[in-house]
Design a protein around this motif. Structure first.
Motif, PDB file in Angstrom:
ATOM      1  N   PRO A  90     -78.830   9.896  23.500  1.00  0.00           N
ATOM      2  CA  PRO A  90     -79.162   9.391  22.163  1.00  0.00           C
ATOM      3  C   PRO A  90     -79.699   7.965  22.212  1.00  0.00           C
ATOM      4  CG  PRO A  90     -76.982  10.407  22.207  1.00  0.00           C
ATOM      5  CD  PRO A  90     -77.423  10.264  23.634  1.00  0.00           C
TER       6      PRO A  90
ATOM      7  N   PRO B 272     -79.111  18.218  17.945  1.00  0.00           N
ATOM      8  CA  PRO B 272     -79.432  18.120  19.365  1.00  0.00           C
ATOM      9  C   PRO B 272     -79.121  19.383  20.169  1.00  0.00           C
ATOM     10  CG  PRO B 272     -77.438  16.891  18.858  1.00  0.00           C
ATOM     11  CD  PRO B 272     -78.009  17.326  17.555  1.00  0.00           C
TER      12      PRO B 272
ATOM     13  N   ASP C 242     -80.799   7.237  14.968  1.00  0.00           N
ATOM     14  CA  ASP C 242     -79.376   7.545  14.776  1.00  0.00           C
ATOM     15  C   ASP C 242     -79.110   8.541  13.648  1.00  0.00           C
ATOM     16  OD1 ASP C 242     -80.191   5.879  12.765  1.00  0.00           O
ATOM     17  OD2 ASP C 242     -78.509   4.485  12.921  1.00  0.00           O
TER      18      ASP C 242
END
Length: 409
Positions: free
Chosen positions: A368, A378, A373
């Motif tokens: 990441p 994912p 953010d």
């Protein structure tokens, strides 16, 4: 303004050559990116691309087929699918009020590259006499209009990576306002010629090859992202008024609710938070939506350092605290960057994701990035996502940003 339904989908892409196959591959997170085996691969620093496997389907030896560059062949393939899937959408339609809207960033790249090789490489004057007809950007739209006898607006948009989102948005406006009865809209791109790929490498935006797995080379929103991977393909939609679609018993894949477009007006390649945010806000306003009504986003998500952090900031600027509750998919990790066709392919994936209640994965996101953010879903698809409204983002070199607002069928 009339409601506009999507009643036909056609797609040929690195993930498959029809909507069902493309959905299965995307849902499973499989990548269409691979090492190139072409004769010119050794000239490339990063010999990878997202290629289409449909040469047999395109191999028709007719006079007309010999007049078409690969991008036109792909466009026709997708348009035929879309029209067939829409179940006679043109029956009874006024052909003078049916239109074609196609986006392409590079047009007939293979044809033009071949001509230059003949002229400058082989030092020959024997240029293909059809070079102009094959290479011109509006060739794909022209062939679709000819094949289906569509006499209304036949328009090509070339705004780099937002081209096909612009094409779909412009088609939506004409159907929604009553100017057209039916429109075929989407995009096509075939940029994997030697000259094109070397030019993209020279721009230093192409990803380095992942040493362990070439198919994982495109990593949108990851800290270790290194750039985009070029892809080829086409996607086309059939758009028609909602009432007309219901009256003829057509299957409705979804609805185009609105369309926003903006210009960065700042730099030819560098994206801007303000420009991207303006396009998203314009799409919401066009659709009559509040930011809190958006359930999911298909991100532009190229995997370049500049775009992904900029897009993250733009989403936060538009959605505020709601941004943390919106699943965001960056599907270019799987199908690569289809440039002018990317917006259409991603529009198709957004519609299918809503139909199946799934948020598609952003693959290869093991590391990441603190500057990226948000919830990028994912590495694995997420089931049970009841998304009814999605935005599909398309941002471009040159600064033209386009966003489609979509509702599931």
């Amino acid at each position: 303004m009339r409601r506009v339904a999507v009643t036909g989908i056609g797609i040929v892409s690195p993930l498959g050559n029809n909507a069902a196959d493309v959905w299965q591959q995307a849902r499973a997170g499989r990548s269409g990116i691979r090492r190139l085996q072409t004769p010119f691969a050794h000239h490339l620093h990063a010999a990878i691309a997202a290629t289409v496997d449909c040469d047999e389907a395109l191999a028709t030896d007719t006079l007309q087929s010999r007049l078409r560059d690969r991008f036109s062949q792909l466009a026709l393939y997708a348009a035929r699918q879309a029209v067939a899937g829409a179940r006679q959408p043109l029956d009874g339609a006024d052909r003078a009020r049916t239109g074609v809207f196609v986006g392409t960033g590079m047009g007939g790249t293979h044809t033009m590259d071949s001509g230059y090789q003949t002229l400058y490489g082989a030092q020959s004057d024997r240029i293909n006499p059809f070079t102009i007809l094959m290479g011109m950007h509006n060739a794909a739209a022209a062939w679709i209009g000819i094949e289906h006898g569509l006499r209304g607006p036949n328009l090509t948009y070339s705004t780099a990576c937002s081209s096909s989102a612009v094409a779909i948005g412009e088609a939506w406006m004409r159907v929604a306002c009553g100017q057209l009865e039916v429109a075929i809209a989407g995009g096509a791109e075939a940029p994997l010629s030697p000259g094109s790929m070397k030019a993209w490498e020279a721009l230093r935006t192409v990803a380095t090859v992942d040493a362990d797995d070439a198919s994982a080379s495109c990593r949108p929103f990851a800290k270790n992202r290194s750039g985009m991977v070029l892809g080829e393909g086409a996607a086309m939609l059939v758009l028609e008024p909602w009432d007309r679609a219901l009256a003829r018993g057509a299957r409705v894949f979804g609805e185009v609710l609105g369309y926003g477009v903006s210009n960065d007006a700042s730099h030819i390649t560098r994206p801007s938070v303000e420009g991207q945010a303006a396009a998203m806000r314009a799409a919401l306003q066009s659709a009559g939506l509040q930011a809190q009504q958006v359930d999911a986003i298909n991100a532009h998500g190229t995997g370049t350092l500049a775009n992904d952090s900029c897009e993250t900031a733009a989403i936060r600027a538009v959605f505020g605290a709601h941004a943390d509750r919106v699943p965001i998919s960056a599907t270019k990790a799987m199908h690569g960057h289809l440039l002018g066709a990317a917006g259409a392919v991603e529009c198709v994936l957004a519609l299918l994701a809503m139909e199946h209640g799934v948020a598609l994965p952003t693959m290869h996101l093991q590391q990441p990035d603190p500057d990226c953010d948000l919830d990028y879903v994912p590495n694995q698809a997420r089931d049970g996502v009841a998304a009814r409204v999605m935005l599909s983002n398309s941002f471009a070199f040159g600064g033209t940003n386009a966003v489609l607002a979509l509702r599931g069928g």
